[in-house]
Design a protein around this motif. Sequence first.
Motif, PDB file in Angstrom:
ATOM      1  N   HIS A  62      69.481  24.984  40.726  1.00 19.40           N
ATOM      2  CA  HIS A  62      70.692  25.800  40.582  1.00 19.40           C
ATOM      3  C   HIS A  62      71.113  25.847  39.122  1.00 19.40           C
ATOM      4  O   HIS A  62      70.595  25.103  38.287  1.00 19.40           O
ATOM      5  CB  HIS A  62      71.830  25.278  41.469  1.00 19.40           C
ATOM      6  CG  HIS A  62      72.318  23.916  41.128  1.00 19.40           C
ATOM      7  ND1 HIS A  62      71.559  22.787  41.299  1.00 19.40           N
ATOM      8  CD2 HIS A  62      73.503  23.480  40.596  1.00 19.40           C
ATOM      9  CE1 HIS A  62      72.234  21.717  40.920  1.00 19.40           C
ATOM     10  NE2 HIS A  62      73.414  22.114  40.466  1.00 19.40           N
ATOM     11  N   SER A 187      72.621  25.482  45.497  1.00 22.11           N
ATOM     12  CA  SER A 187      71.486  24.629  45.171  1.00 22.11           C
ATOM     13  C   SER A 187      70.388  24.714  46.233  1.00 22.11           C
ATOM     14  O   SER A 187      70.645  24.595  47.432  1.00 22.11           O
ATOM     15  CB  SER A 187      71.945  23.171  45.038  1.00 22.11           C
ATOM     16  OG  SER A 187      70.874  22.352  44.624  1.00 22.11           O
ATOM     17  N   CYS A 203      67.249  17.331  47.296  1.00 25.62           N
ATOM     18  CA  CYS A 203      68.452  18.053  47.703  1.00 25.62           C
ATOM     19  C   CYS A 203      69.248  18.671  46.564  1.00 25.62           C
ATOM     20  O   CYS A 203      70.285  19.299  46.820  1.00 25.62           O
ATOM     21  CB  CYS A 203      69.360  17.117  48.514  1.00 25.62           C
ATOM     22  SG  CYS A 203      68.623  16.569  50.067  1.00 25.62           S
ATOM     23  N   SER A 206      73.061  20.190  46.600  1.00 26.03           N
ATOM     24  CA  SER A 206      73.432  20.984  47.775  1.00 26.03           C
ATOM     25  C   SER A 206      74.527  20.316  48.590  1.00 26.03           C
ATOM     26  O   SER A 206      74.705  19.093  48.559  1.00 26.03           O
ATOM     27  CB  SER A 206      72.199  21.198  48.661  1.00 26.03           C
ATOM     28  OG  SER A 206      71.705  19.947  49.120  1.00 26.03           O
ATOM     29  N   SER A 210      74.667  22.730  53.893  1.00 26.95           N
ATOM     30  CA  SER A 210      73.414  23.420  53.581  1.00 26.95           C
ATOM     31  C   SER A 210      72.225  22.671  54.163  1.00 26.95           C
ATOM     32  O   SER A 210      71.278  23.284  54.676  1.00 26.95           O
ATOM     33  CB  SER A 210      73.243  23.548  52.062  1.00 26.95           C
ATOM     34  OG  SER A 210      74.285  24.320  51.503  1.00 26.95           O
ATOM     35  N   SER A 228      71.823  14.243  47.137  1.00 23.67           N
ATOM     36  CA  SER A 228      72.536  15.321  46.454  1.00 23.67           C
ATOM     37  C   SER A 228      73.619  14.787  45.519  1.00 23.67           C
ATOM     38  O   SER A 228      74.233  13.743  45.759  1.00 23.67           O
ATOM     39  CB  SER A 228      73.174  16.241  47.499  1.00 23.67           C
ATOM     40  OG  SER A 228      73.894  17.281  46.887  1.00 23.67           O
TER      41      SER A 228
END
Length: 293
Positions: A62, A187, A203, A206, A210, A228
């Motif tokens: 991202h 993300s 991850c 995120s 998600s 994450s």
Amino acid sequence: MSGRLHCLNAGKADCFVIELEENGEKTVLLIDGGSKNEPVMPLLPYLEAHSIRQIDLLALTHLHQDHQGYLGDVAAVLPVRRALLPYPPIPLTEDDLAGVVEEERRNDVAVFNRMWADLLRQGCRVETAFPLTAAPFVFGSWRLSCIFPTVKDTSPVYEALCRMRDRSSHEAHDLYESVRLRFNGDSSILLLEHEGKPSALLCGDSFHTSLLRALAGRTPAVSLIKLSHHGRNDKGNLYFVGNFLQTLSPQTLVITSSRALALQHRAEWENICPTACLIVTGEANGAEILPLA
């Protein structure tokens, strides 16, 4: 056949190099590029030290500087065969963004667009997450899939950025503010499988929702999970739920964090998945290199 995950100490930032070896051939995947704000381990010297002169797949989860980091430098000087980027090129120049968004985000957009241009210039095949154009990337018995976003997901962030171009500064600023805190929600979540069995779940930053959407009610056993958002549920967002992660039975839990934050939070991180081996990247002198099964 073998696989190794290099978890670089990039401070509070993500940077992973995956080496897959099969039948005497090596494949290199690069997932995120660290942060130039925390130059603990610049990426290009690390790749050179490990005799990596080509990237078979470059992926940016991202558009945040602590993930984009040195990827633009890599795209400018090393051959990259394929890439997975969050969006198509963003139709905004630094002049369009001046006085509208903060300097860090202006720089993120500029670096992102230059990276697109450099990848296309060298003939790299570039896929996007929004819209999702990437089929699973297959490397012999290994497969890397983008499991979030799905083909049904759209990005309010990218849509807002595109709409900013022909608006007044005031309107463009309002559009940006409407999505400023949603970049992490875009993300990508990447799943690496070996011979059809989940090996690593990466991850990015995120949201927990998600991951639920990506797994669609399944709870597959995954050997390694990259947690994450640097191990933090903060700023009103839920990035992970320990009880759910435990249902995935990870043997290894990786958290990308600085050494200082590790000293502060390690005790609570050890309780996220108590049976898993906890790896905190900021605690390594260089990179933690983990085997992939």
